[in-house]
Design an enzyme around this catalytic site. Structure first.
Site, PDB file in Angstrom:
ATOM      1  N   THR A 127       0.820  -1.209   0.000  1.00 37.63           N
ATOM      2  CA  THR A 127       0.000   0.000   0.000  1.00 37.63           C
ATOM      3  C   THR A 127       0.853   1.258   0.000  1.00 37.63           C
ATOM      4  O   THR A 127       1.997   1.250   0.485  1.00 37.63           O
ATOM      5  CB  THR A 127      -0.916   0.008   1.243  1.00 37.63           C
ATOM      6  OG1 THR A 127      -1.571   1.263   1.373  1.00 37.63           O
ATOM      7  CG2 THR A 127      -0.118  -0.236   2.512  1.00 37.63           C
ATOM      8  N   ASP A 128       0.280   2.343  -0.502  1.00 34.26           N
ATOM      9  CA  ASP A 128       0.974   3.636  -0.468  1.00 34.26           C
ATOM     10  C   ASP A 128       1.160   4.157   0.952  1.00 34.26           C
ATOM     11  O   ASP A 128       2.006   5.021   1.211  1.00 34.26           O
ATOM     12  CB  ASP A 128       0.232   4.679  -1.308  1.00 34.26           C
ATOM     13  CG  ASP A 128      -1.234   4.871  -0.955  1.00 34.26           C
ATOM     14  OD1 ASP A 128      -1.697   4.302   0.064  1.00 34.26           O
ATOM     15  OD2 ASP A 128      -1.936   5.565  -1.709  1.00 34.26           O
ATOM     16  N   GLU A 129       0.413   3.629   1.909  1.00 37.16           N
ATOM     17  CA  GLU A 129       0.461   4.139   3.280  1.00 37.16           C
ATOM     18  C   GLU A 129       1.798   3.901   3.972  1.00 37.16           C
ATOM     19  O   GLU A 129       2.090   4.522   5.000  1.00 37.16           O
ATOM     20  CB  GLU A 129      -0.688   3.544   4.088  1.00 37.16           C
ATOM     21  CG  GLU A 129      -2.039   3.999   3.568  1.00 37.16           C
ATOM     22  CD  GLU A 129      -3.191   3.281   4.219  1.00 37.16           C
ATOM     23  OE1 GLU A 129      -3.376   3.458   5.442  1.00 37.16           O
ATOM     24  OE2 GLU A 129      -3.907   2.546   3.525  1.00 37.16           O
ATOM     25  N   TYR A 151      -1.163  -0.035  11.263  1.00 40.61           N
ATOM     26  CA  TYR A 151      -1.393  -0.802  10.036  1.00 40.61           C
ATOM     27  C   TYR A 151      -0.266  -0.576   9.043  1.00 40.61           C
ATOM     28  O   TYR A 151       0.340  -1.527   8.527  1.00 40.61           O
ATOM     29  CB  TYR A 151      -2.729  -0.416   9.402  1.00 40.61           C
ATOM     30  CG  TYR A 151      -2.819  -0.779   7.937  1.00 40.61           C
ATOM     31  CD1 TYR A 151      -2.734  -2.112   7.535  1.00 40.61           C
ATOM     32  CD2 TYR A 151      -2.968   0.203   6.957  1.00 40.61           C
ATOM     33  CE1 TYR A 151      -2.798  -2.446   6.190  1.00 40.61           C
ATOM     34  CE2 TYR A 151      -3.022  -0.131   5.621  1.00 40.61           C
ATOM     35  CZ  TYR A 151      -2.939  -1.455   5.238  1.00 40.61           C
ATOM     36  OH  TYR A 151      -2.993  -1.784   3.911  1.00 40.61           O
ATOM     37  N   LYS A 155       2.624  -3.197   7.441  1.00 42.84           N
ATOM     38  CA  LYS A 155       2.787  -3.425   6.004  1.00 42.84           C
ATOM     39  C   LYS A 155       4.212  -3.082   5.578  1.00 42.84           C
ATOM     40  O   LYS A 155       4.810  -3.788   4.746  1.00 42.84           O
ATOM     41  CB  LYS A 155       1.776  -2.617   5.204  1.00 42.84           C
ATOM     42  CG  LYS A 155       0.354  -3.116   5.292  1.00 42.84           C
ATOM     43  CD  LYS A 155       0.195  -4.553   4.798  1.00 42.84           C
ATOM     44  CE  LYS A 155       0.395  -4.665   3.290  1.00 42.84           C
ATOM     45  NZ  LYS A 155       0.175  -6.068   2.823  1.00 42.84           N
TER      46      LYS A 155
END
Length: 337
Positions: A127-129, A151, A155
């Site tokens: 994810t971009d997060e 989260y 990741k």
């Protein structure tokens, strides 16, 4: 080709399985597809109903944190596409432990099994997060990781593990990092299905803070097309960004959803901002476009209209799921996985 899809009964994973078996994306022509899914609150076998009778499909209900089961399932597969993850930021803020267990330990168990069995390719979905927040411009794949939520931190940890297995053991590992996904079959705690289903039921929708947080929106089918291109032609040890090309503030997205559902701003309830809420995400997709030919095909106007229509026509799918929602974690959070 035998493909194992972890988390294949979830939102994005099930889209990938449906795409593989119906040939609606890049033609990978799998001889067999195995889904490994724990069927937690967001996993749903109904997501696979359109392909459940395909003789190439096998569904295994189980946990990626179970080493014995993972070892048994991984054996004989040529490719692993690893979607399985805890993904909702608000849930990670309430309790980080399940995220550490599934996203980090589970990924390590999957990588160990793939290494042991000589799996040909391991595609890790992220994810971009993991990058944190960016004020202007867009991240390239060389941007250092700086996650801000539990989260995102888990990741990022799983990303680093996957790349370490490539560098240490020479495993054929490729990573993808995506923008915010939306589309059919998305569990209704995420912003688009939460807002749409609330509005269709005549209810209100919550808007965090000033509504100025910016996200790039990516239709789930475009995302899966990008993953298929990476699975087929991505270079080992590389990271590829998959974006949708349309950035909106949460307030702008809310306006579009209100219009699509025939509702007004009196249906919007301001709520306190999320802890550590990242202001803006933006991915540079030059690499995947130039190397693999990826171009998003579903523009946001069309995608949102089709998504709203799907939820309007599929109440039998989402109404039972709404009953499972925890009010403490149904604010409009990021929707990557």
């Amino acid at each position: 080709m035998r493909i194992l899809v972890t988390g294949g009964a979830g939102f994005i994973g099930s889209e990938y399985v449906r795409m593989l078996l119906t040939g609606t994306g890049p033609r990978l022509d799998p001889g067999a597809v195995t889904v490994l899914d724990k069927l937690t609150y967001s996993g749903n076998l109904a997501n696979l109903d359109p392909v459940r009778n395909d003789p190439r499909l096998t569904v295994v209900v189980g946990d990626i944190c179970d080493p014995a089961l993972v070892d048994e399932v991984v054996a004989g597969h040529d490719v692993i596409v690893h979607f399985a993850a805890e993904s909702h930021v608000d849930r990670s803020i309430a309790s980080a432990a399940p995220f550490v267990s599934t996203n980090v330990l589970g990924t390590q168990i999957m990588l160990d099994a793939a290494l042991r069995h000589g799996t040909g390719r391991f595609v890790h979905i992220s994810t971009d997060e993991v990058y944190g927040s960016i004020d202007s411009g867009s991240w390239t794949e060389h941007q250092p990781l700086a996650p801000n939520s539990p989260y995102a931190a888990t990741k990022a940890g799983s990303d680093l593990l996957a790349l370490a297995y490539h560098r240490t053991y020479g495993m054929d590992v490729v990573l993808t990092r995506c923008a915010n996904n939306y589309g059919p079959y998305q569990f209704p705690e995420k912003v688009v299905p939460l807002f749409v289903t609330n509005l269709l039921d005549g209810g209100t929708v919550p808007l965090y803070g000033d509504g100025g947080n910016v996200r790039d929106w990516l239709h789930v089918h475009d995302h899966c097309v990008g993953i298929a291109l990476v699975q087929d032609k991505g270079r080992p040890g590389e990271v590829y960004h998959i974006g949708g090309g349309t950035e909106l503030t949460n307030r702008e997205l809310t306006a579009r959803l209100l219009a699509a559902c025939g509702a007004d701003w009196d249906r919007v309830t301001p709520v306190a901002d999320r802890k550590g809420h990242d202001r803006r995400y933006s991915l540079d997709i030059t690499k995947i476009t130039e190397e693999l030919g990826y171009v998003p095909q579903i523009d946001l106007d069309r995608g949102l209209a089709e998504t709203v229509a799907w939820y309007r026509e599929n109440r039998a799918w989402w109404e039972p799921l709404k009953e499972r929602l925890d009010p403490a974690v149904t604010h409009p959070g990021p929707a990557a996985t």
